[in-house]
Design a protein around this motif. Structure first.
Motif, mmCIF file in Angstrom:
data_model
loop_
_atom_site.group_PDB
_atom_site.id
_atom_site.type_symbol
_atom_site.label_atom_id
_atom_site.label_comp_id
_atom_site.label_asym_id
_atom_site.label_seq_id
_atom_site.Cartn_x
_atom_site.Cartn_y
_atom_site.Cartn_z
ATOM 1 N N TYR A 117 -9.744 -61.546 59.060
ATOM 2 C CA TYR A 117 -8.616 -61.272 58.574
ATOM 3 C C TYR A 117 -7.930 -59.906 59.193
ATOM 4 O O TYR A 117 -8.670 -59.027 59.474
ATOM 5 N N ASP A 118 -6.604 -60.013 59.776
ATOM 6 C CA ASP A 118 -5.933 -58.860 60.160
ATOM 7 C C ASP A 118 -4.787 -58.871 59.225
ATOM 8 O O ASP A 118 -3.780 -59.594 59.336
ATOM 9 N N ILE A 119 -4.565 -57.913 58.228
ATOM 10 C CA ILE A 119 -3.753 -57.827 57.260
ATOM 11 C C ILE A 119 -2.738 -56.540 57.324
ATOM 12 O O ILE A 119 -3.416 -55.402 57.436
ATOM 13 N N ILE A 127 -5.101 -64.805 60.145
ATOM 14 C CA ILE A 127 -6.189 -65.471 59.931
ATOM 15 C C ILE A 127 -6.965 -66.276 61.024
ATOM 16 O O ILE A 127 -6.351 -67.102 61.894
ATOM 17 N N THR A 128 -8.190 -65.961 61.306
ATOM 18 C CA THR A 128 -8.918 -66.639 62.384
ATOM 19 C C THR A 128 -9.921 -67.434 61.907
ATOM 20 O O THR A 128 -10.986 -66.595 61.352
ATOM 21 N N TYR A 129 -10.186 -68.790 61.948
ATOM 22 C CA TYR A 129 -11.096 -69.388 61.238
ATOM 23 C C TYR A 129 -12.033 -70.200 62.151
ATOM 24 O O TYR A 129 -11.668 -70.814 63.232
ATOM 25 N N TYR A 130 -13.313 -69.792 62.004
ATOM 26 C CA TYR A 130 -14.461 -70.484 63.053
ATOM 27 C C TYR A 130 -15.071 -71.562 62.286
ATOM 28 O O TYR A 130 -15.874 -71.537 61.037
ATOM 29 N N ASN A 131 -15.011 -72.640 62.861
ATOM 30 C CA ASN A 131 -15.588 -74.098 62.228
ATOM 31 C C ASN A 131 -16.894 -74.015 62.842
ATOM 32 O O ASN A 131 -17.265 -74.480 64.231
ATOM 33 N N GLN A 132 -18.180 -73.458 62.077
ATOM 34 C CA GLN A 132 -19.555 -73.774 62.505
ATOM 35 C C GLN A 132 -20.126 -74.646 61.775
ATOM 36 O O GLN A 132 -21.524 -74.725 62.053
ATOM 37 N N SER A 133 -19.398 -75.572 61.268
ATOM 38 C CA SER A 133 -19.904 -76.530 60.721
ATOM 39 C C SER A 133 -20.141 -77.807 61.461
ATOM 40 O O SER A 133 -19.671 -77.794 62.596
ATOM 41 N N PRO A 134 -21.064 -78.951 61.216
ATOM 42 C CA PRO A 134 -21.232 -80.084 62.148
ATOM 43 C C PRO A 134 -19.935 -81.048 62.054
ATOM 44 O O PRO A 134 -19.982 -82.168 62.383
ATOM 45 N N ILE A 145 -9.571 -56.210 59.263
ATOM 46 C CA ILE A 145 -8.759 -54.878 59.601
ATOM 47 C C ILE A 145 -7.543 -54.991 58.703
ATOM 48 O O ILE A 145 -6.871 -55.831 58.471
ATOM 49 N N VAL A 146 -7.502 -54.131 57.572
ATOM 50 C CA VAL A 146 -6.294 -54.022 56.590
ATOM 51 C C VAL A 146 -5.698 -52.534 56.621
ATOM 52 O O VAL A 146 -6.221 -51.646 56.613
ATOM 53 N N LYS A 147 -4.229 -52.750 56.721
ATOM 54 C CA LYS A 147 -3.362 -51.656 56.768
ATOM 55 C C LYS A 147 -2.304 -51.740 55.566
ATOM 56 O O LYS A 147 -1.655 -52.547 55.396
ATOM 57 N N MET A 148 -2.678 -50.719 54.890
ATOM 58 C CA MET A 148 -1.869 -50.426 53.477
ATOM 59 C C MET A 148 -0.848 -49.333 53.606
ATOM 60 O O MET A 148 -1.279 -48.095 53.616
ATOM 61 N N THR A 149 0.451 -49.931 53.340
ATOM 62 C CA THR A 149 1.432 -48.795 53.357
ATOM 63 C C THR A 149 1.906 -48.318 51.905
ATOM 64 O O THR A 149 2.258 -49.493 51.233
ATOM 65 N N VAL A 150 1.626 -47.306 51.421
ATOM 66 C CA VAL A 150 1.778 -47.025 49.992
ATOM 67 C C VAL A 150 2.593 -45.573 50.009
ATOM 68 O O VAL A 150 2.991 -45.033 51.064
ATOM 69 N N PRO A 151 3.074 -45.342 48.843
ATOM 70 C CA PRO A 151 3.945 -43.774 48.621
ATOM 71 C C PRO A 151 3.153 -42.778 49.454
ATOM 72 O O PRO A 151 1.718 -42.913 49.116
ATOM 73 N N GLU A 152 3.534 -42.047 50.028
ATOM 74 C CA GLU A 152 2.970 -40.889 50.608
ATOM 75 C C GLU A 152 1.912 -39.931 49.815
ATOM 76 O O GLU A 152 1.107 -39.573 50.354
ATOM 77 N N ASP A 153 1.976 -39.773 48.725
ATOM 78 C CA ASP A 153 1.364 -39.097 47.723
ATOM 79 C C ASP A 153 0.080 -39.771 47.112
ATOM 80 O O ASP A 153 -0.410 -39.220 46.225
ATOM 81 N N HIS A 154 -0.002 -41.058 47.469
ATOM 82 C CA HIS A 154 -0.865 -42.003 46.866
ATOM 83 C C HIS A 154 -2.198 -41.654 47.714
ATOM 84 O O HIS A 154 -2.303 -41.209 48.721
#
Length: 783
Positions: A64-66, A83-90, A250-259
């Motif tokens: 996930y790249d969020i 989302i990148t899904y890897y099918n490693q099943s048969p 990889i997650v980028k969270m934008t929040v109020p600057e004093d958080h």
């Protein structure tokens, strides 16, 4: 006891044997010691018969790249994820199933209509609201803006409450991967509100006008697709938790600057989001031996007072090989940290985030409890593999990879009760421990609540035991489960019950399995064998998807102990332990009298053997017998026919008691022996070893254990003789409360009366031969 006189020891044994035969003819000899057989799935190339992953074991992967934005004014979260899904099943897949867990709070969720409701004589306003809570929830739930493939083409999808099927533009074959983008938003719930209660959302602090955000099960995420269950697409209705797939975030969270933000994984831009002083303290904390406040109490108080951010900041976190991602955000946070080092020297940062309301408890205990948990759990399972472990004070308890949420607030004057402190420490240990079970040893919580809660509660008990020897445990000791197991059977269900179907959830999913595992460790297997087997299970299934069968099989395989009877009774059944000591007989050898020498004569007429059906049909078929074709094969026993002629009547004479003891011999061999015949019954139904504490006349004590196999041939009762060289004055069954016996009133017996006496003789020749044959495994008349 009324004295009784027996002439000889063999009479006692004969009586015992015949009584046992009679009791077995009327006993409930059920299946308590039969193998689990078809109760467990058939082993295959994906999962071995020994409980280990098979040579063809596989599992899926999803990355996930969020990017998301927390809108504090609207209490809304907006996001977009690639989302990148890897099918490693048969298998070839034509669609993917995703979880929309926030739809649990939607007015359309069946969750709000699944449980019965009733009108009482007196109803509060909240109780009336909870009759139909969905009427207040129209604004909640996931809003999907778009789902686009790599070519920015819209993809078809179907939402089924908390599940969403995404149709693939082309089949996804084994070994292939597929990327797509989901854009969404939802309104955060007030998680302290009784109507909308949930694990994630916000808590509003009215006195200072600030909120504390816990952002959990928040992004649309892939369901688990496994070899044993296919797609896990059971609805999320709040109790049965999650079955998820490992991947990288990889997650980028934008929040109020004093958080201040804490999250799964490692922050990769502290230098940009912290003040210079805070960043300096962060660097110092990585080598500290005590928690260091990175954001201090004074800084947190100042931030919550100002609460007027001019802009936003984006915190970036990276997490590898995790099954989920959670985070928290608030300007109220104090943040402290200290390192934990594994035996291999690998460092994990132990951290706590908490508001001033929790400062008295959390500043002293939280981070140290985190470090203690990693130390103990690593000893009994696997070394902690992640770079961080976080405890967040949020007035509730819930867990995610590397981050968990716990209670622990003090009173307004800064004081706190002992129970508040213990509750905080216990919950921190428990929730941090969940990073091992199920975040690493990745079981399906939606299906089996006990498989993570029970295992984790057991290890919590071990960690608490190593925190303080007098710790007030909720799990582990057997006396905490006996009241539950003593309830009427129509109030109980087996541990192996689906998460959503359990009535008494805490007792069934937490307490009973944790007590069962502690019994296994302390009483059934012993610590050495149990610890080795449990660690083997943890190592085999770290970062994989185990099932209960894999656990059961591994515990037996790695210990060499057959535990099917234990799994059958404790995990698949609802019987209780109630072993009753019904009565006692006390014997001593008669040192003065010898049994009379008697002649025993037996006469019988020899009868020819009956022609069984196979012998008759062999004759009809003209079978050629080897002894007819080769006369040399004939011997005396074949040609001798005692039922013919003068030998047809056979008389045998035997002298009983060929030799007796002298008075001196009896005194030397048996004079000090006391023979105690104990009669037991199984009133609860659950078979267990019988642990006996003997108290002797001289004040000394002895503890011995009768193995559980004593119940194999009669599951309802048995008797056994014990030989002691000292007089017994008291007997206690299960003296240390090891077996979860629900009724201790039938576990004691005072021995005060004089014993009966029996006579003894030296071994008879025929008895000597029989005993020898029994030792060699050959008994006349048996095959």
């Amino acid at each position: 006891m009324k004295p009784a006189s027996l002439l000889l020891l063999t009479a006692v044994l004969t009586m015992l044997s015949s009584d046992m035969i009679r009791s077995q003819s009327t006993s409930n000899h059920g299946n308590k010691f039969e193998q689990l057989g078809t109760l467990l799935p058939t082993p295959n190339t994906y999962r071995n018969m020994d409980g280990s992953p098979g040579p063809d074991y596989w599992q899926q992967r999803v990355d996930y790249d969020i990017e998301c934005v927390l809108d504090e004014k609207l209490n809304q979260l907006r996001g977009q994820e690639r989302i990148t899904y890897y099918n490693q099943s048969p298998s070839t897949l034509t669609y993917l199933w995703m979880q929309l867990d926030e739809n649990e709070h939607s007015a359309e969720s069946d969750k709000h209509k699944m449980d019965s409701r009733q009108i009482n004589g007196v109803m509060s306003e909240d109780a009336l609201r909870m009759l139909e809570p969905w009427r207040e929830l129209n604004q909640y739930g996931d809003k999907i803006i778009s789902i686009l493939d790599e070519n920015q083409a819209a993809m078809n999808y179907t939402i089924n409450q908390t599940m969403m099927r995404v149709d693939l533009p082309h089949p996804l074959k084994p070994g292939e991967q597929f990327s797509f983008t989901v854009s969404w938003y939802y309104n955060l719930i007030d998680r302290m509100n009784s109507t909308s209660w949930g694990r994630g959302g916000y808590e509003y602090f009215e006195k200072d006008g600030n909120s504390l955000y816990t952002i959990v099960q928040w992004y649309p995420r892939l369901c688990a697709y496994t070899d044993d269950a296919g797609w896990q697409n059971k609805q999320f209705v709040g109790r049965g938790e999650f079955a998820l797939t490992f991947g990288n975030f990889i997650v980028k969270m934008t929040v109020p600057e004093d958080h201040i933000v804490g999250a799964t994984g490692e922050c990769i831009n502290y230098a940009q989001v912290l003040t210079p002083d805070q960043y300096k303290r962060w660097k110092e904390s990585q080598a500290g031996t005590e928690p260091i406040e990175i954001v201090t109490l004074e800084e947190a108080k100042k931030a919550e007072k100002n609460k007027n951010p001019k802009g936003t900041k984006t915190w970036i976190y990276k997490a590898d090989n995790v099954r989920d991602f959670a985070w928290t955000s608030s300007r109220k946070f104090i943040w402290d940290a200290m390192p934990h080092f594994n035996e291999d020297g690998k460092r994990a940062m132990c951290m706590s985030y908490y508001a001033k309301e929790a400062y008295p408890i959390y500043s002293r205990y939280s981070t140290k409890a985190v470090a203690h948990t990693l130390k103990v759990y690593s000893k009994y399972s696997i070394p902690y593999p992640y770079p961080s472990a976080i405890s967040v004070e949020a007035a509730n308890g819930m867990e995610y990879p590397m981050i968990c949420f716990n209670p622990g607030r003090a009173e307004e004057d800064g004081t706190y009760t002992e129970s508040s402190k213990v509750d905080a420490i216990s919950t921190i240990i428990h929730e941090v421990g969940h990073t091992y079970f199920p975040m690493i040893i990745n079981s399906d919580e939606r299906q089996w609540a006990w498989f993570d809660e029970g295992l984790n509660s057991f290890l919590q008990f071990l960690a608490e035991s190593e925190w303080d020897p007098n710790y007030p445990h909720k799990f582990g000791p057997t006396d905490v489960i006996t009241s539950y197991m003593a309830q009427p059977k129509n109030s109980l269900e087996p541990i192996m019950t689906n998460s959503e179907n359990i009535i008494q959830y805490f007792a069934n999913a937490y307490i009973k399995p944790s007590c069962a595992l502690n019994i296994l460790r302390e009483t059934i297997m012993g610590r050495e064998k149990f610890d080795y087997a449990f660690k083997t299970y943890s190592q085999r299934w770290a970062f994989k998807h185990p099932t209960p069968a894999d656990f059961f099989r591994t515990m037996e395989d790695a210990s060499g102990v057959d535990l099917d009877w234990f799994w059958r009774g404790w995990f698949y059944g609802i019987d209780a332990v109630d072993i009753s000591l019904d009565s006692i007989k006390w014997y001593k050898v008669d040192l003065e009298k010898n049994p009379e020498r008697k002649e025993y004569t037996q006469t019988h007429k020899a009868e020819p053997p009956a022609d069984h059906i196979s012998k008759t049909r062999n004759k009809e078929a003209g079978i050629k017998y080897a002894i007819d074709e080769d006369p040399d094969l004939r011997d005396f026993y074949v040609s001798y026919k005692p039922w013919e002629g003068a030998d047809s009547v056979v008389t045998s004479t035997t002298w009983l008691y060929d030799e007796t003891f002298t008075e001196k011999e009896k005194q030397e061999k048996f004079g000090d022996n006391n023979y105690y015949e104990l009669f037991f019954s199984n009133k609860g139904g659950l078979v267990m070893p019988v642990i006996i504490e003997w108290t002797f006349a001289d004040g000394t004590k002895e503890v011995e254990k009768v193995p559980v196999e004593i119940w194999r041939k009669n599951e309802t009762k048995f008797r056994r003789v014990f030989v002691k060289n000292k007089e017994v004055t008291g007997i206690v069954i299960d003296p240390y409360k090891e077996t979860a016996d629900i009724n201790v009133e039938n576990n004691n017996w005072p021995v005060k009366e004089l014993p009966s006496r029996f006579q003894v003789y030296k071994q008879h020749k025929t008895e000597e031969m029989t005993n020898a044959m029994q030792r060699n495994g050959s008994v006349p008349g048996r095959s």
